[in-house]
Write an enzyme that holds these catalytic residues in place. Structure first.
Site, mmCIF file in Angstrom:
data_model
loop_
_atom_site.group_PDB
_atom_site.id
_atom_site.type_symbol
_atom_site.label_atom_id
_atom_site.label_comp_id
_atom_site.label_asym_id
_atom_site.label_seq_id
_atom_site.Cartn_x
_atom_site.Cartn_y
_atom_site.Cartn_z
ATOM 1 N N ARG A 107 0.809 -1.222 0.000
ATOM 2 C CA ARG A 107 0.000 0.000 0.000
ATOM 3 C C ARG A 107 0.842 1.272 0.000
ATOM 4 O O ARG A 107 0.378 2.335 0.402
ATOM 5 C CB ARG A 107 -0.996 0.008 1.172
ATOM 6 C CG ARG A 107 -2.025 -1.122 1.090
ATOM 7 C CD ARG A 107 -3.224 -0.833 1.963
ATOM 8 N NE ARG A 107 -4.241 -1.872 1.793
ATOM 9 C CZ ARG A 107 -4.443 -2.874 2.631
ATOM 10 N NH1 ARG A 107 -3.687 -2.956 3.723
ATOM 11 N NH2 ARG A 107 -5.379 -3.760 2.414
ATOM 12 N N LYS A 156 4.246 11.350 -11.454
ATOM 13 C CA LYS A 156 3.368 10.554 -12.314
ATOM 14 C C LYS A 156 4.040 9.205 -12.571
ATOM 15 O O LYS A 156 5.164 9.148 -13.074
ATOM 16 C CB LYS A 156 3.108 11.267 -13.639
ATOM 17 C CG LYS A 156 2.075 12.362 -13.552
ATOM 18 C CD LYS A 156 1.740 12.888 -14.947
ATOM 19 C CE LYS A 156 0.622 13.905 -14.909
ATOM 20 N NZ LYS A 156 0.290 14.396 -16.268
ATOM 21 N N GLU A 166 11.727 17.267 -24.924
ATOM 22 C CA GLU A 166 11.091 17.714 -23.682
ATOM 23 C C GLU A 166 11.731 19.005 -23.166
ATOM 24 O O GLU A 166 11.073 19.791 -22.490
ATOM 25 C CB GLU A 166 11.182 16.613 -22.619
ATOM 26 C CG GLU A 166 10.404 15.340 -22.950
ATOM 27 C CD GLU A 166 8.909 15.460 -22.683
ATOM 28 O OE1 GLU A 166 8.446 16.554 -22.285
ATOM 29 O OE2 GLU A 166 8.199 14.457 -22.881
ATOM 30 N N LYS A 218 9.349 22.692 -14.357
ATOM 31 C CA LYS A 218 8.381 21.645 -14.023
ATOM 32 C C LYS A 218 8.054 21.656 -12.539
ATOM 33 O O LYS A 218 6.891 21.478 -12.151
ATOM 34 C CB LYS A 218 8.895 20.266 -14.434
ATOM 35 C CG LYS A 218 7.864 19.176 -14.143
ATOM 36 C CD LYS A 218 8.115 17.883 -14.861
ATOM 37 C CE LYS A 218 6.941 16.938 -14.663
ATOM 38 N NZ LYS A 218 7.144 15.653 -15.373
ATOM 39 N N GLU A 229 -3.042 17.813 -11.438
ATOM 40 C CA GLU A 229 -3.648 18.268 -12.687
ATOM 41 C C GLU A 229 -5.125 18.605 -12.503
ATOM 42 O O GLU A 229 -5.965 18.256 -13.343
ATOM 43 C CB GLU A 229 -3.476 17.198 -13.774
ATOM 44 C CG GLU A 229 -3.268 17.746 -15.169
ATOM 45 C CD GLU A 229 -2.773 16.695 -16.141
ATOM 46 O OE1 GLU A 229 -3.577 16.234 -16.960
ATOM 47 O OE2 GLU A 229 -1.582 16.328 -16.071
ATOM 48 N N ARG A 284 -1.044 22.091 -14.735
ATOM 49 C CA ARG A 284 -0.117 20.995 -14.997
ATOM 50 C C ARG A 284 -0.369 20.363 -16.361
ATOM 51 O O ARG A 284 0.539 19.782 -16.972
ATOM 52 C CB ARG A 284 -0.209 19.934 -13.896
ATOM 53 C CG ARG A 284 0.792 18.803 -14.112
ATOM 54 C CD ARG A 284 1.025 17.936 -12.916
ATOM 55 N NE ARG A 284 2.021 16.922 -13.226
ATOM 56 C CZ ARG A 284 2.603 16.117 -12.348
ATOM 57 N NH1 ARG A 284 2.307 16.215 -11.070
ATOM 58 N NH2 ARG A 284 3.491 15.228 -12.724
ATOM 59 N N ASN A 318 1.647 18.606 -20.957
ATOM 60 C CA ASN A 318 1.298 17.584 -21.944
ATOM 61 C C ASN A 318 1.364 18.108 -23.374
ATOM 62 O O ASN A 318 0.891 17.437 -24.299
ATOM 63 C CB ASN A 318 -0.119 17.052 -21.667
ATOM 64 C CG ASN A 318 -0.199 16.296 -20.362
ATOM 65 O OD1 ASN A 318 0.699 15.543 -20.005
ATOM 66 N ND2 ASN A 318 -1.274 16.514 -19.616
ATOM 67 N N HIS A 363 1.712 15.822 -26.398
ATOM 68 C CA HIS A 363 1.521 14.434 -25.987
ATOM 69 C C HIS A 363 0.251 13.801 -26.560
ATOM 70 O O HIS A 363 0.220 12.591 -26.806
ATOM 71 C CB HIS A 363 1.524 14.323 -24.462
ATOM 72 C CG HIS A 363 2.883 14.495 -23.849
ATOM 73 N ND1 HIS A 363 3.610 15.653 -23.991
ATOM 74 C CD2 HIS A 363 3.640 13.656 -23.090
ATOM 75 C CE1 HIS A 363 4.771 15.512 -23.347
ATOM 76 N NE2 HIS A 363 4.806 14.324 -22.802
ATOM 77 N N HIS A 388 1.159 10.644 -28.397
ATOM 78 C CA HIS A 388 0.758 9.311 -27.941
ATOM 79 C C HIS A 388 0.006 8.562 -29.027
ATOM 80 O O HIS A 388 0.120 7.332 -29.138
ATOM 81 C CB HIS A 388 -0.106 9.423 -26.684
ATOM 82 C CG HIS A 388 0.672 9.740 -25.448
ATOM 83 N ND1 HIS A 388 0.070 9.998 -24.235
ATOM 84 C CD2 HIS A 388 2.007 9.833 -25.214
ATOM 85 C CE1 HIS A 388 1.000 10.244 -23.326
ATOM 86 N NE2 HIS A 388 2.180 10.147 -23.898
ATOM 87 N N HIS A 399 9.482 7.834 -27.434
ATOM 88 C CA HIS A 399 8.515 8.754 -26.823
ATOM 89 C C HIS A 399 8.842 10.214 -27.135
ATOM 90 O O HIS A 399 7.968 10.991 -27.537
ATOM 91 C CB HIS A 399 8.470 8.538 -25.313
ATOM 92 C CG HIS A 399 7.611 9.527 -24.594
ATOM 93 N ND1 HIS A 399 6.248 9.629 -24.779
ATOM 94 C CD2 HIS A 399 7.931 10.496 -23.698
ATOM 95 C CE1 HIS A 399 5.765 10.605 -24.032
ATOM 96 N NE2 HIS A 399 6.762 11.149 -23.367
#
Length: 366
Positions: A121, A143, A185, A227, A237, A242, A246, A249, A253, A267
């Site tokens: 957990r 993330k 990036e 960042k 987000e 935030r 992206n 992206h 993606h 990527h």
């Protein structure tokens, strides 16, 4: 050594950046070795190039260690490798108070962070990123995720690291293509809200890609600071700020999905093409000067990055790429927010984009 702090209250942590820090990581990581031992998660490529440096520094500091070496590549961000990793961590009797070291690029950082978030957990982890992409982006912000058949990063959690240690000299062993992919990036931070930094990229990007140590360290520090500020303001987000991270992206993606999340399109290469497409679509919509869109595409092309569907090796119809976008985790109420631009350094979140127009645009530029 440069330090950037991510201000998140009780989840705050430091990012330390300096050449050679991997060789003294034992001393820097000692406060995070709660029981005098670390589990290190890495991949086969990084194990050959960088693991001996980390192991030597831990040995010198008297810190025990066990290494878990996974296959290199995007395919490692999977249910199967998550199971392998968590089983091995349980065999090592990792406790909730322990920190796991993620030594590698974005794949290892994402996978290790997600494993840490669910093991017993939730236990801790520290990021020791070894690629430019992970140093300027994925190691910071919490993330974590794995991929699924439906798309990229759709199964994951927010789980902040306890510490991030960045040694730019790890980039010296990377293939040039990997460095270029990470550079996308870096450019992104200029395009989001810092036109001056984009100008710096235009002037210094070639030196950075050629191995200039000062340019690399400056770009890493500047990107990480940008960042960290956004993450501190909008960790999960929720406010929309935030989401600016992206940029490129959503298109990117879809291109990655079309190429099977493989080495056909890394990527960062997908992000580069995605940013060029986002600016081109913005210009087509009358939002952004065509000159700015052309300037973005020209710089990415000069850096050896794809700035079009053709350059990305994608020849799919617009409808097929939009179908990939429908699986985007940002989808809400049947609508997909897009990061568009009013100019360089003027990115914004658009929530009223017609996907039919996106498909038509993609067919037009195909």
């Amino acid at each position: 050594m440069s330090r950037v702090d991510v201000a998140l209250g009780e989840r705050s942590y430091a990012i330390d950046i300096a050449a050679g820090t991997l060789d003294r990581a034992g001393d820097l990581l000692r406060p995070f070795a709660k029981r005098g031992r670390f589990a290190i998660v890495t991949d086969a490529s990084v194990a050959a190039a960088q693991l001996p440096r980390l192991v030597a520094s831990l040995d010198a500091a008297g810190i025990g260690h066990d290494a878990i070496v996974l296959p290199a590549g995007e395919a490692t961000k999977s249910w199967a490798h998550l199971e392998t990793l968590t089983d091995r961590l349980l065999e090592l009797e990792i406790e909730r108070s322990d920190n796991i070291i993620a030594l590698g690029g974005g794949v290892i950082g994402d996978l290790t962070g997600f494993a840490a978030s669910i093991l017993k957990r939730g236990c801790g982890f520290v990021q020791v990123p070894t690629t430019l992409l992970s140093q300027v982006d994925s190691s910071v912000g919490g993330k974590t995720a794995i991929n699924s058949r439906a798309g990229k990063n759709l199964i994951g959690s927010f789980h902040q690291p306890a510490y991030v240690l960045i040694d730019p000299t790890t980039l010296d062993t990377l293939p040039a293509r990997e460095v270029r992919a990470g550079y996308a990036e870096v450019v992104k931070y200029g395009l989001i809200d810092d036109a001056g930094f984009f100008g710096w990229c235009e002037a210094n990007g070639a030196a950075l890609l050629a191995g200039d140590a000062a340019a690399r360290e400056y770009a890493i520090e500047r990107s990480v600071a940008a960042k960290a500020a956004i993450v501190a303001d909008d960790e999960r987000e929720t406010s929309g700020r935030r989401a600016l991270l992206n940029l490129g992206h959503t298109f990117g993606h879809a291109l990655e999905a079309e190429t099977g999340f493989s080495d056909r399109l890394l990527h960062g290469e997908g992000v580069a093409a995605g940013m060029a497409l986002a600016f081109a679509f913005s210009a087509r919509q009358g939002l952004c000067p065509a000159e700015d869109a052309a300037r973005v595409a020209a710089h990415l092309t000069a850096a050896g990055l794809p700035a079009s569907l053709k350059a990305a090796g994608v020849d799919a119809p617009g409808a097929a790429l939009v179908a990939h976008m429908m699986h985007d985790k940002k989808m809400a109420g049947g609508r997909l927010p897009f990061l568009l631009a009013r100019g360089i350094g003027q990115t914004f979140l658009a929530k009223d984009v017609d996907l039919a127009e996106v498909a038509a645009f993609l067919d037009e530029v195909r």
